[in-house]
Design an enzyme around this catalytic site. Structure first.
Site, PDB file in Angstrom:
ATOM      1  N   HIS A  15       0.869  -1.197   0.000  1.00 59.76           N
ATOM      2  CA  HIS A  15       0.000   0.000   0.000  1.00 59.76           C
ATOM      3  C   HIS A  15       0.896   1.233   0.000  1.00 59.76           C
ATOM      4  CE1 HIS A  15      -3.810   2.214   1.260  1.00 59.76           C
ATOM      5  NE2 HIS A  15      -2.868   3.149   1.204  1.00 59.76           N
ATOM      6  N   HIS A  17       1.579   5.406  -1.724  1.00 64.60           N
ATOM      7  CA  HIS A  17       1.235   6.571  -2.556  1.00 64.60           C
ATOM      8  C   HIS A  17       2.523   7.136  -3.149  1.00 64.60           C
ATOM      9  CE1 HIS A  17      -2.892   6.741  -0.966  1.00 64.60           C
ATOM     10  NE2 HIS A  17      -2.323   6.249   0.121  1.00 64.60           N
ATOM     11  N   LEU A  18       2.597   7.138  -4.472  1.00 65.85           N
ATOM     12  CA  LEU A  18       3.812   7.647  -5.131  1.00 65.85           C
ATOM     13  C   LEU A  18       3.610   9.029  -5.738  1.00 65.85           C
ATOM     14  CD1 LEU A  18       5.291   4.521  -6.973  1.00 65.85           C
ATOM     15  CD2 LEU A  18       6.311   5.794  -5.065  1.00 65.85           C
ATOM     16  N   ARG A  19       2.338   9.486  -5.846  1.00 69.87           N
ATOM     17  CA  ARG A  19       2.054  10.794  -6.464  1.00 69.87           C
ATOM     18  C   ARG A  19       2.521  10.806  -7.932  1.00 69.87           C
ATOM     19  NH1 ARG A  19      -1.125  10.940  -2.165  1.00 69.87           N
ATOM     20  NH2 ARG A  19      -0.224  11.869  -0.308  1.00 69.87           N
ATOM     21  N   ASN A  43      -4.987   7.448  -6.194  1.00 71.23           N
ATOM     22  CA  ASN A  43      -5.694   8.695  -5.846  1.00 71.23           C
ATOM     23  C   ASN A  43      -4.916   9.930  -6.296  1.00 71.23           C
ATOM     24  OD1 ASN A  43      -3.756   8.222  -3.826  1.00 71.23           O
ATOM     25  ND2 ASN A  43      -4.938   9.300  -2.266  1.00 71.23           N
ATOM     26  N   LYS A 101      -9.207  -0.252  -6.008  1.00 69.80           N
ATOM     27  CA  LYS A 101      -9.285   0.409  -4.705  1.00 69.80           C
ATOM     28  C   LYS A 101     -10.652   1.050  -4.503  1.00 69.80           C
ATOM     29  CE  LYS A 101      -7.846   2.193  -0.836  1.00 69.80           C
ATOM     30  NZ  LYS A 101      -6.668   2.922  -0.426  1.00 69.80           N
ATOM     31  N   HIS A 138     -10.446   1.257   1.635  1.00 70.72           N
ATOM     32  CA  HIS A 138     -10.262   2.269   2.682  1.00 70.72           C
ATOM     33  C   HIS A 138     -11.488   2.150   3.582  1.00 70.72           C
ATOM     34  CE1 HIS A 138      -8.666   6.163   4.294  1.00 70.72           C
ATOM     35  NE2 HIS A 138      -9.868   6.104   4.835  1.00 70.72           N
ATOM     36  N   HIS A 176      -4.553  -0.474   5.758  1.00 74.47           N
ATOM     37  CA  HIS A 176      -4.077   0.318   6.906  1.00 74.47           C
ATOM     38  C   HIS A 176      -5.018   0.231   8.112  1.00 74.47           C
ATOM     39  CE1 HIS A 176      -6.784   3.052   4.880  1.00 74.47           C
ATOM     40  NE2 HIS A 176      -5.893   3.505   4.031  1.00 74.47           N
ATOM     41  N   LEU A 221      -4.981   9.417   7.790  1.00 71.85           N
ATOM     42  CA  LEU A 221      -6.258   8.704   7.821  1.00 71.85           C
ATOM     43  C   LEU A 221      -6.054   7.256   7.408  1.00 71.85           C
ATOM     44  CD1 LEU A 221      -8.609  11.435   6.348  1.00 71.85           C
ATOM     45  CD2 LEU A 221      -8.631  10.522   8.679  1.00 71.85           C
ATOM     46  N   ASP A 249       1.496   2.715   3.516  1.00 69.38           N
ATOM     47  CA  ASP A 249       0.654   3.911   3.334  1.00 69.38           C
ATOM     48  C   ASP A 249       1.510   5.170   3.338  1.00 69.38           C
ATOM     49  OD1 ASP A 249      -1.648   5.315   2.786  1.00 69.38           O
ATOM     50  OD2 ASP A 249      -2.291   5.442   4.873  1.00 69.38           O
ATOM     51  N   HIS A 253       3.187  14.608   1.592  1.00 67.36           N
ATOM     52  CA  HIS A 253       2.605  15.941   1.376  1.00 67.36           C
ATOM     53  C   HIS A 253       3.699  16.939   1.733  1.00 67.36           C
ATOM     54  CE1 HIS A 253      -1.648  14.711   1.008  1.00 67.36           C
ATOM     55  NE2 HIS A 253      -1.372  13.798   1.908  1.00 67.36           N
ATOM     56  N   ALA A 265      -4.003  15.005   5.335  1.00 69.08           N
ATOM     57  CA  ALA A 265      -3.790  13.716   5.997  1.00 69.08           C
ATOM     58  C   ALA A 265      -2.755  12.912   5.220  1.00 69.08           C
ATOM     59  CB  ALA A 265      -5.108  12.945   6.044  1.00 69.08           C
TER      60      ALA A 265
HETATM   61  C1  NCD Z   1      -3.440   9.241   1.939  1.00 73.16           C
HETATM   62  C2  NCD Z   1      -2.962  10.264   0.914  1.00 73.16           C
HETATM   63  O1  NCD Z   1      -2.423  11.303   1.308  1.00 73.16           O
HETATM   64  O2  NCD Z   1      -3.079  10.018  -0.298  1.00 73.16           O
HETATM   65  N1  NCD Z   1      -3.505   9.864   3.223  1.00 73.16           N
HETATM   66  C3  NCD Z   1      -3.485   9.238   4.420  1.00 73.16           C
HETATM   67  O3  NCD Z   1      -3.676   9.904   5.434  1.00 73.16           O
HETATM   68  N2  NCD Z   1      -3.262   7.949   4.529  1.00 73.16           N
HETATM   69  C4  NCD Z   1      -4.747   8.651   1.525  1.00 73.16           C
HETATM   70  C5  NCD Z   1      -5.155   7.432   2.319  1.00 73.16           C
HETATM   71  O4  NCD Z   1      -4.559   6.364   2.200  1.00 73.16           O
HETATM   72  O5  NCD Z   1      -6.094   7.539   3.115  1.00 73.16           O
HETATM   73 ZN    ZN Z   2      -3.223   5.148   1.579  1.00 75.85          ZN
END
Ligand code: NCD
Ligand code: ZN
Length: 348
Positions: A15, A17-19, A43, A101, A138, A176, A221, A249, A253, A265
């Site tokens: 899990h 997030h690579l943006r 996302n 997802k 989620h 998560h 989150l 996760d 940011h 988050a």
């Molecule tokens: C994640 C994100 O920033 O893309 N944020 C987080 O708090 N985990 C999204 C997610 O997995 O809920």
């Molecule tokens: Zn996530």
């Protein structure tokens, strides 16, 4: 003799997030160094909702990999009320989609286009059950009347339990997890059910957000819960139960977006995630079980091979917590234990 060195098959991050763009370029090396594969969350803005978009995103990731890296991004489809089962099926058959997802609409960062009611996914979930494509969830209710700390438990009762019953052969990952209720559900659920656990939810409880002031870098989150829940997560992670496996996760940011009137988050933990997990397993006296959690159970759930190559972790005297991670857009704060990092990966 206490163990101070551990060699395990290359772990995977189930899990992540690579943006995109400059942020992707800046954070990708941190994951590609320590993990063989990662389930890449969809996302983005706009979200990755089709096989064509996922294929193009995968190419952008591959193009930015450090020379010689054989890191493999595994792509996911962002489900919406309008997801086309035929596109999902074709994307899975073409080897583009590894999973899909489910974000309840509005549940988290860039989840506005998510699913408004799980009932709308009936044909999509039938298709996924049919072709064996895992559903990643989620698991938080979006009902504003529900207390933010109860949203996972309420989602499990109101939405996940019926879903599990209605699609008995569907592969489901509750992502998560943050609660004792999440652990208990996954332990007891019939059918192919699993959960990912993050390093931060193993290391902090909700007090961390309010320690001598408001701590935006401890906000993610699902939000961190009480200590009893953290203890339940630690017990699950080190239990050796193959239903629980690694998912960081990691969610970068910019500091400016977190230190804000309405801070985002998400925690960026990729640079020291593996060291954090090793620290937790060591503290629990279960280092020998890190291998299953980090390198074997997720692969088995997804039907993928365990990596041949290995990584070696060593216990050090204790290094200061990680610092900011530079990006062309500005610094990102790295999540790390407050006192010191006692494990690190030996350079390959
Ligand atoms: C994640 C994100 O920033 O893309 N944020 C987080 O708090 N985990 C999204 C997610 O997995 O809920
Ligand atoms: Zn996530």
């Amino acid at each position: 003799m206490p163990v101070d060195k551990l060699t395990i098959p290359m772990p995977d991050d189930w899990h992540l997030h690579l943006r995109d763009g400059d942020m992707l370029a800046a954070v990708l090396p941190a994951t590609a160094r320590d993990f063989g594969r990662a389930i890449v969350m969809p996302n983005l803005k706009p979200p990755v909702t089709t096989a064509a978009a996922a294929g193009a995103y995968r190419e952008r990731i591959r193009a930015l990999l450090p020379a010689g890296s054989d890191f493999e991004p595994l792509m996911t489809c962002y489900l919406t009320d309008n997801t086309d089962p035929a596109d999902l099926r074709a994307g899975a058959a073409a080897g583009i989609f590894t999973a899909a997802k489910l974000y309840p609409a509005g549940a988290t960062t860039n989840a506005d286009a998510g699913v408004t009611a799980v009932g709308k996914l009936q044909p999509v979930l039938e298709c996924m059950q049919d072709i064996g494509l895992p559903l990643l969830i989620h698991g938080e209710t979006t009902d504003p009347a529900v207390d933010v700390f109860d949203r996972e438990a309420v989602f499990i009762d109101a939405t996940l339990a019926p879903l599990r019953r209605d699609f008995p052969a569907l592969k489901i990952v509750l992502e998560h997890i943050t609660t004792r209720e999440g652990v208990q559900f996954v332990e007891a659920a019939p059918g192919p059910t699993a959960a990912t656990i993050t390093p931060h939810h193993l290391m902090i409880n909700r007090n961390a957000m309010f320690e001598r002031g408001i701590r935006p870098h401890m906000y993610c989150l699902p939000v961190a819960k009480r200590e009893v829940h953290r203890q339940a997560l630690r017990a699950a992670a080190v239990s050796g139960n193959p239903r629980f496996f690694l998912g960081t996760d990691s969610a970068p940011h910019l500091r400016t977006a977190k230190e804000h009137d309405c801070g985002c988050a998400g925690m960026f933990n990729a640079p020291c995630a593996l060291a954090c997990y090793a620290q937790v397993f060591d503290e629990e006296g279960r280092l020998e079980r890190l291998e299953g959690f980090a390198s074997r159970f997720g692969a088995a759930f997804y039907g993928l091979p365990v990596h041949q190559r290995t990584v070696t972790l060593v216990k050090t005297g204790g290094e200061p917590p990680a610092d900011d991670w530079p990006t062309p857009l500005g610094p990102v704060r790295v999540f790390a234990p407050a006192d010191s990092l006692r494990w690190r990966r030996l350079a390959a």
